[in-house]
Design an enzyme around this catalytic site. Structure first.
Site, short mmCIF file in Angstrom:
data_model
loop_
_atom_site.label_atom_id
_atom_site.label_comp_id
_atom_site.label_asym_id
_atom_site.label_seq_id
_atom_site.Cartn_x
_atom_site.Cartn_y
_atom_site.Cartn_z
N GLU A 11 0.18 -1.92 7.29
CA GLU A 11 0.05 -2.36 5.90
C GLU A 11 -0.57 -3.96 5.97
O GLU A 11 -0.07 -4.56 5.01
CB GLU A 11 1.16 -2.10 5.09
CG GLU A 11 1.50 -0.98 4.95
CD GLU A 11 2.81 -0.43 4.05
OE1 GLU A 11 3.37 -1.33 3.42
OE2 GLU A 11 3.07 0.68 3.55
N GLU A 40 2.97 7.35 6.34
CA GLU A 40 3.96 6.89 5.40
C GLU A 40 3.94 7.88 4.07
O GLU A 40 2.84 7.80 3.48
CB GLU A 40 4.14 5.49 5.07
CG GLU A 40 4.46 4.71 6.11
CD GLU A 40 5.06 3.24 5.71
OE1 GLU A 40 5.59 3.21 4.62
OE2 GLU A 40 4.84 2.33 6.71
#
Length: 501
Positions: free
Chosen positions: A175, A294
């Site tokens: 991320e 995710e």
């Protein structure tokens, strides 16, 4: 069409693709009680000689998880992998800035590899491209994968692990588009370091596969541009671009909530388009696939997480207690991923134990199954083979954010080797059951083996260590006659219809 009737046609030759078993992967981060108190609790009566909870191991094996992403997540962007190897007594305690806790480093790379082996899982290892970079990444690959005769491979051997871990799949950070991330970068900054890290990691071990960071979620202001820029830098060096997405029912609108998988479908299609645009731009013959590493429901624990005492060790964090409607959405998300089996090759349900997880544990007590355990387990166990492309006609509804939401969400998997056909189906109808008619006339000699149903009159019903009111039964009425499967799908239900020759 009868408003409570849906039709489906399945043909052996209408194939999406062979399903990569890694789409049934999961995720264990050094976060909350995922590691300490989750997979590892040395004083627990069920702990083995290494401190791993055997009751948790058995549940993970029940889920048949082929791949587990580790050690993060946000955690990895501040993690020094060297802290977690060597004699445990000499390992440092560190402040984990990602989650404002204290990391004891009692569990590290080698211990986690041991645990993964016990659960029959491979590891998807993430490297720190936040506070660290190229050097630490190549050294970790050498430590894990090089046989012997070099500094880091011999260091591993000196730590008691003679054989290399042979980790195949690696994440290039986590991320990195997010301002919350330690070492947050622009797309160009991340793309450059990811490309250079990828090069040297593959120089150490050319057999590995690499995942570049896509956007943290679809609503990031930089979404799409981020993917295009990152792939522009990394296209020749990676195999996958990642997707992350979580959903929640904060406004208690069930019809809208259960339609969120349509948004997930659009997200997947968008990322495929971006990857193929860069392929065209580079005149490349190489195809980039997707790693949805995710995904889950996550919103129940947001308020309680604000009360955590900073710098404590393994506090309860992100401990969503999932209800029945969450299980339905997870089922819809799994079906959505099967529809994209041609490009979606890795997925990681985030996470596996205690932290937004299908498995929960009590300290010194039981391990138990959350509501979302069941659709994930059914799909992982019965969803191996070829994803078929069903032709579906279903009644539809409109919700706050979506139009033409099919009441029937469905996918099917054909396992030719085992001569099995499995239909996964969610009835999104809030009011009524749905009659499904499925034409499978070219599956000659097949019959219904089982019709599993997950249903509950209370959408907010949860499970606990004491009771499992949300659990599947096998009293579904699916029947096969003259080339047609008919089945009644109860209102708001998850269904698994299994056929075999």
């Amino acid at each position: 069409m009868n408003k409570n009737k849906a039709k489906m046609i399945l043909e052996k030759d209408f194939k999406v693709a062979e399903i990569d078993k890694r789409i049934y992967g999961s995720f264990v981060e050094h976060l909350g009680r995922a590691v300490y108190g989750g997979i590892y609790e040395p004083n627990h009566p069920e702990a083995d000689e290494n401190g791993f909870r055997q009751d948790v191991i058995e549940m993970v094996k029940e889920l048949q998880v082929p791949l587990v992403r580790y050690p993060g997540g946000n955690f990895v962007s501040g993690y020094n992998w060297e802290d977690g190897v060597g004699p445990v007594a000499g390992r440092p305690r560190r402040l984990d800035l990602a989650w404002r806790t204290t990391e004891t480093n009692e569990i590290g790379t080698n211990e986690f590899m041991q645990w993964a082996k016990l659960t029959n899982s491979e590891v998807n290892m993430a490297v720190n491209l936040g506070t660290r970079g190229i050097d630490a990444a190549r050294n970790l690959v050498e430590y894990c994968n090089h046989p012997s005769g070099s500094f880091y491979s011999d260091l591993r051997i000196s730590h008691g692990y003679k054989e290399p871990h042979k980790i195949k799949t690696w994440c290039l950070g986590n991320e990195m588009d997010g301002p919350w991330q330690i070492g947050h970068k622009t797309a160009d900054e991340y793309g450059r370091i990811a490309a250079e890290a990828a090069k040297v990691m593959k120089w150490v071990d050319p057999s590995i596969e690499l995942v570049a960071c896509g956007s943290s979620h679809r609503n990031m202001p930089t979404f799409a541009e981020w993917e295009a820029t990152v792939l522009d830098h990394t296209y020749d060096h990676v195999e996958f671009i990642s997707l992350h997405q979580y959903y929640g029912n904060r406004d208690n609108d069930v019809a809208n909530y259960l339609a969120r998988s349509l948004e997930m479908d659009d997200f997947i299609r968008s990322v495929i388009s971006i990857a193929d645009y860069i392929k065209a731009k580079k005149r490349s013959k190489k195809k980039i696939n997707l790693a949805f590493d995710e995904w889950n429901v996550w919103y129940h624990s947001h308020e309680s997480d604000k009360l955590i005492e900073p710098w404590s060790v393994a506090p309860p964090q992100l401990e969503d207690h999932y209800n029945f409607e969450d299980a339905l959405l997870v089922g819809c998300m799994l079906i959505t991923m099967l529809k994209h089996a041609d490009r979606l090759k890795i997925a990681c349900l985030a996470q596996l134990v205690n932290v937004i997880a299908p498995i929960m544990t009590e300290e010194n007590g039981k391990a138990w199954k959350q509501t979302i355990f069941y659709p994930f387990m059914h799909t992982s166990v019965f969803g191996r083979g070829v994803a078929l492309n069903p032709i579906i006609s279903s009644p539809k509804y409109d919700s706050k954010d979506f139009t033409d939401v099919p009441k029937l969400e469905s996918s099917a998997v054909y396992n030719e080797e085992n001569e099995e056909l499995t239909i996964f189906a969610v009835n999104r109808d809030l009011e009524a059951g749905l009659l499904l008619e499925c034409d499978i006339r070219n599956f000659e000699g097949y019959k219904v083996v089982e019709h599993i149903v997950l249903e509950n009159d209370d959408l907010k019903q949860t499970n606990s260590a004491q009771a499992t009111p949300v659990a599947p039964h096998t009293n579904g009425d699916a029947a096969f006659d003259n080339g047609i499967v008919t089945a009644f799908l109860p209102k708001l239900s998850w269904n698994v219809i299994r056929l075999a020759k």
